[in-house]
Design an enzyme around this catalytic site. Structure first.
Site, mmCIF file in Angstrom:
data_model
loop_
_atom_site.group_PDB
_atom_site.id
_atom_site.type_symbol
_atom_site.label_atom_id
_atom_site.label_comp_id
_atom_site.label_asym_id
_atom_site.label_seq_id
_atom_site.Cartn_x
_atom_site.Cartn_y
_atom_site.Cartn_z
ATOM 1 C CG ASP A 67 0.715 -4.805 -23.770
ATOM 2 O OD1 ASP A 67 1.940 -4.640 -23.574
ATOM 3 O OD2 ASP A 67 -0.077 -3.851 -23.917
ATOM 4 C CD GLU A 122 6.390 -5.245 -19.390
ATOM 5 O OE1 GLU A 122 6.501 -5.342 -20.620
ATOM 6 O OE2 GLU A 122 5.317 -4.974 -18.822
#
Length: 926
Positions: A510, A513
């Protein structure tokens, strides 16, 4: 005067490249007439445009501004390509004309909505000239020269054009700096050694101005025409535009919205960002690939292999503009000609997806906020008690000590090792979350992951060479540099240490980005053109560092400016490799941030959605888009992540989610639980039943994943993939198919007991009863009480199903039921791939069984094309044949008579077959 032309099949091109391999032959002098007017009508068009402008000025209150030059007035609104795309700038005539562009002001639109650009390119705007073009073994090499500088700094005057005719259905066009090397995406792509012999495309060039003109030979359809606007290639601003042959365009992720993109002045930004899925925002992944449906049902795809911040501007011409701020223009074009083939051809370049373990296709359960391993365990026991199928139990970051990776909360999660042992005893699996931000504040010597990473120099660094410090869940953090191979080894060692204590089976990566609760770093970002480039695409937050790290951060391979969109892919590659090393089995991995080729390493979930009906509906175009991107293992958080669900919403969502390729119910902390066990007996039974339906279809689903792994087939599939000539399917994104043959029509609205769905032409059979529906290709209303999900089987198909258990392990030992859906010609076909469900490379090593099923002339045949010992462990128990027109007098299994039943709805059932899957057999009805 230079101008930009739209090519039609009848027009000569400036340079025609013959597919037989002859040298390119210039035709004429290489200059093209304006594509929006015929040469004999120029004066008349200008006069007419001037009169029209005067009339419009009177009725619009003067919004058109000062009278524009005639050359500007002849450009239709839909074909105005934006010369001043900068956001947060009020474009004035002075600013526009300083770039040498046309300025015609339009009435203002509602806030946040784009419209016709006020500032656009005139027909004679300077571009590159194709100075030379020479044959190579694989295609051509050319030199492009720009004699007048464009308006962004460090304009590159000479470009190299490389063209390779890679296959008959794939063309590779690359444009880069002729003199100096530039950053290119470090992605393994196939290298061809031979030029395509019979391409289904013809390629032409305009010499002055330079342009690419690509046509489909069979139809003459112009797929690309880049002469519609100038090519700009500066150090940090690269732009190329093209006309499109239709408005039916898909892909270009990751975004929330309909499957079919609007071309009404719609700009899509590609820059990985942590934000709850919201319309018009750039989301977690970047996928610069589109698929376009052409008139008549053909399809093609275009992939720009570029990882820099990018935006793609769509306009109603129809037209498209690629705008990126680094790298090179490296295009692959896939000619299909049908949409399934386009996606297969795309994956031949980026790589086919990994074959998941069978348990990955079971049902998964998670929440942030279990609070303890004992509470997690209670949920698992409740699921077993109610006999609700479950394969995976997950934990979010609350299992960690202070939210630090590779640690365990020794108080609240002390029993986690015992829970994992219990899961394994019951044929279940454990998955945990990991984030790439490594806590940097623990006392030296107390937190090995940071200490060792620092010692080895494995973190992203500032321009000053020190670890860049941001803030994520544990507080101040450093960020692992997965572009460095040494980081992969450190990551493996960390995982090995933790696995020795908690033997996890899969991983959930997770925040990759990468996400940062600060903009840039604790010290902000330094001045300079990496963090403040001459042009910033329309990213959320208006800055490349918004909620992520500085673009100037240093990584092993390059600067973060170039690698940001690759961060999740690089982490997935390291994590999948570590899982293989640790477990010696197929890795199961789900990632939030993704990039082309991600499917080789991980699946994806659609992020932090909300418990709302519209979020459920938007999940369908989300999962279908990722099917286009070569990431078939995809799903959304069932029942919604944030907010509180309702019993009705969660029941309907469980029905839809049971047909996500990746099926997981997950929600956030401080909200009521939403696993199936907490609802009323009616809702719980509906959820259990639809999960049992999923588990019964596991042999079919597993075979679809084998086809995806082997040749790039999609698993969850838009209807238009199977019915490309039926234009009514081109906009559908509230239904989908599994493979070619199973139609899923979920309820996506509250308070209803029916659903209207499109049923393509032909005969379809109710999955549960075998009753037939004959459709001419129409919208049909279907009964849909709360406990029912509509599923229909396409005529001519055979689905391998199995008596379901509550885990994939329990299911795999049960007998198979083969469902035959006869076509109008009383034929059908299907197949099954079977292996041990978890070993590495079973197909590549030959450790599998593959069986083909066929029906013709009232004879069902099972043919074993490849056998392994695994297939001896499962038997074919039942054959259900839908669409048998009249009652048989007898049924023969391998020539021996068998009892059977025949129902009024033309369903023939033959039970207790007891034939091993590893043995071929035939069954005949007379």
């Amino acid at each position: 005067m230079k101008s930009y032309q739209k090519l039609t099949a009848a027009q000569p091109a400036a340079c025609r490249v013959e597919e037989e391999g002859a040298a390119p032959v210039p035709s004429g002098h290489g200059k093209l007439a304006p594509w929006w007017v015929g040469s004999g009508l120029l004066v008349a068009a200008v006069l007419l445009s001037t009169i029209t402008v005067w009339v419009l000025r009177q009725v619009s209150g003067g919004w058109l501004g000062p009278t524009a030059p005639p050359k500007c007035l002849v450009v239709p609104e839909s074909r105005r390509f934006d010369c001043y795309p900068e956001r947060r700038v009020v474009v004035t005539q002075e600013l526009c004309e300083s770039r040498g562009c046309c300025f015609i002001q339009s009435p203002p639109l509602a806030e946040g909505k784009q419209g016709v650009p006020w500032c656009f390119y005139p027909p004679d705007f300077p571009s590159y000239t194709l100075e030379s073009l020479n044959q190579t073994a694989l295609g051509m090499v050319g030199l492009l020269v720009r004699r007048e500088k464009a308006y962004y700094p460090r304009d590159i005057g000479k470009l190299r054009l490389d063209v390779e005719f890679e296959t008959d259905t794939r063309l590779h066009i690359k444009i880069t700096d002729a003199a100096n090397p530039r950053y290119e995406v470090p992605l393994d792509v196939p290298r061809v050694t031979k030029r395509a012999e019979n391409p289904i495309y013809s390629l032409n060039f305009s010499w002055d101005p330079f342009g690419v003109l690509l046509q489909r030979k069979a139809t003459g359809t112009v797929l690309l025409n880049t002469t519609v606007a100038p090519l700009i290639f500066a150090d940090q601003f690269l732009q190329i535009s093209t006309s499109l042959p239709s408005k039916f365009l898909y892909g270009l992720g990751e975004h929330r919205g309909s499957l079919l993109h609007s071309l009404d002045w719609n700009t899509l930004t590609l820059w990985a960002r942590d934000v709850s899925p919201t319309e018009s925002f750039n989301l977690y992944g970047a996928h610069p690939f589109y698929l376009l449906m052409e008139e008549g049902g053909n399809a093609h795809g275009v992939f720009l292999l570029n990882s820099n911040a990018m935006e793609v501007a769509l306009q109603p011409a129809p037209g498209l503009t690629w705008r990126t701020i680094g790298g090179v223009l490296d295009f692959y074009i896939f000619l299909g000609p049908d949409p399934n083939m386009v996606i297969q051809q795309y994956q031949q370049v980026i790589g086919f997806p990994a074959m998941p373990p069978i348990w990955a296709l079971g049902f998964h359960l998670c929440r942030w906020g279990y609070g303890s391993s004992n509470e997690t365990w209670q949920t698992v026991r409740a699921m077993r008690n109610y006999q609700v199928p479950q394969d995976g139990q997950w934990n979010d970051i609350d299992y960690m000590d202070g939210y630090r990776d590779f640690t365990l909360d020794s108080q609240k999660f002390a029993s986690l090792p015992s829970l994992v042992e219990d899961l394994h005893k019951h044929g279940q699996h454990y998955v945990m979350i990991l984030d790439p931000g490594i806590s940097s504040t623990s006392p030296h010597g107390s937190y090995w992951p940071f200490d060792e990473g620092l010692r080895r120099g494995l973190f992203l660094n500032t321009t000053q060479g020190q670890p860049l410090i941001g803030q994520v869940w544990p507080g101040f953090t450093a960020f692992a540099d997965f572009s460095n191979p040494d980081t992969h080894q450190w990551w493996l060692e960390n995982l090995q240490h933790f696995h020795a204590h908690v033997p996890f089976d899969g991983l959930w990566i997770d925040m990759n980005e990468p996400s940062n609760f600060m903009d840039g770093s604790e010290d902000g970002c330094p001045p300079g053109e990496l963090d403040n480039p001459p042009y910033t695409p329309a990213v959320l937050g208006d800055s490349l560092s918004a909620k992520t790290v500085c673009a100037s951060a240093k990584q092993k391979v390059s600067v973060h400016y170039n690698l940001h969109n690759l961060y999740g892919l690089m982490e997935a590659k390291a994590t999948a490799s570590a899982l293989i090393r640790i477990r010696g089995k197929r890795p199961f991995l789900i990632s939030r941030s993704t990039f082309p080729s991600q499917g080789r390493y991980s699946g994806h979930w659609l992020g932090d959605n909300r418990s709302q009906w519209k979020d459920m509906a938007y999940s369908i175009p989300g999962l279908l888009s990722f099917s286009l991107f070569g990431i078939p293992l995809v799903g959304a958080d069932i029942c919604g992540f944030s907010g509180s669900t309702s019993e009705e919403l969660c029941t309907r969502w469980m029905q839809l989610g049971a047909f996500y390729p990746f099926s997981r119910n997950h929600n956030t902390q401080n909200e009521k639980a939403q696993d199936p066990t907490v609802f009323s007996p009616t809702a719980r039974t509906a959820m259990r039943d639809v999960l049992l339906t999923r588990y019964s279809l596991l042999p079919f689903l597993y075979t679809l994943f084998h086809r995806a792994h082997l040749q790039g087939d999609t698993v969850a599939r838009p209807l238009f993939f199977e019915f490309p000539r039926d234009e009514a399917t081109w906009e559908l994104d509230r239904q989908f198919l599994w493979g070619q043959s199973l139609l899923v029509t979920p309820v996506l609205e509250p308070g209803v007991d029916s659903v209207t769905g499109y049923v393509p032409q032909g005969t379809w059979y109710d999955f549960y009863t075998g009753s037939s529906v004959n459709s001419s290709g129409e919208m049909l209303k279907m009964s849909a009480p709360l406990e029912h999900l509509n599923l229909h089987i396409r005529e001519g198909s055979i689905l391998p199903t199995q008596k379901p258990g509550t885990t994939t392990e329990a299911t795999r030992g049960n007998p198979l039921r083969l469902i035959v859906a006869l076509s109008s010609h009383a034929t059908a076909w299907g197949d099954i791939f079977w292996d041990d469900g978890e070993s590495l490379d079973t197909f590549e090593k030959g450790n599998y069984s593959y069986v083909v099923f066929n029906v013709t002339q009232n004879i069902f045949t099972s043919t074993v094309l490849h056998a392994s010992t695994e297939a001896t462990k499962v038997a074919v128990g039942t054959l259900s044949i839908f669409g048998v027109q009249k009652p048989p007098s007898k049924v023969l299994l391998n020539g021996q008579e068998k009892p059977f039943s025949y129902l009024d709805n033309q369903v023939l059932n033959v039970s207790d077959l007891g034939v091993s899957l590893s043995q071929g057999f035939s069954l005949q009805w007379l």
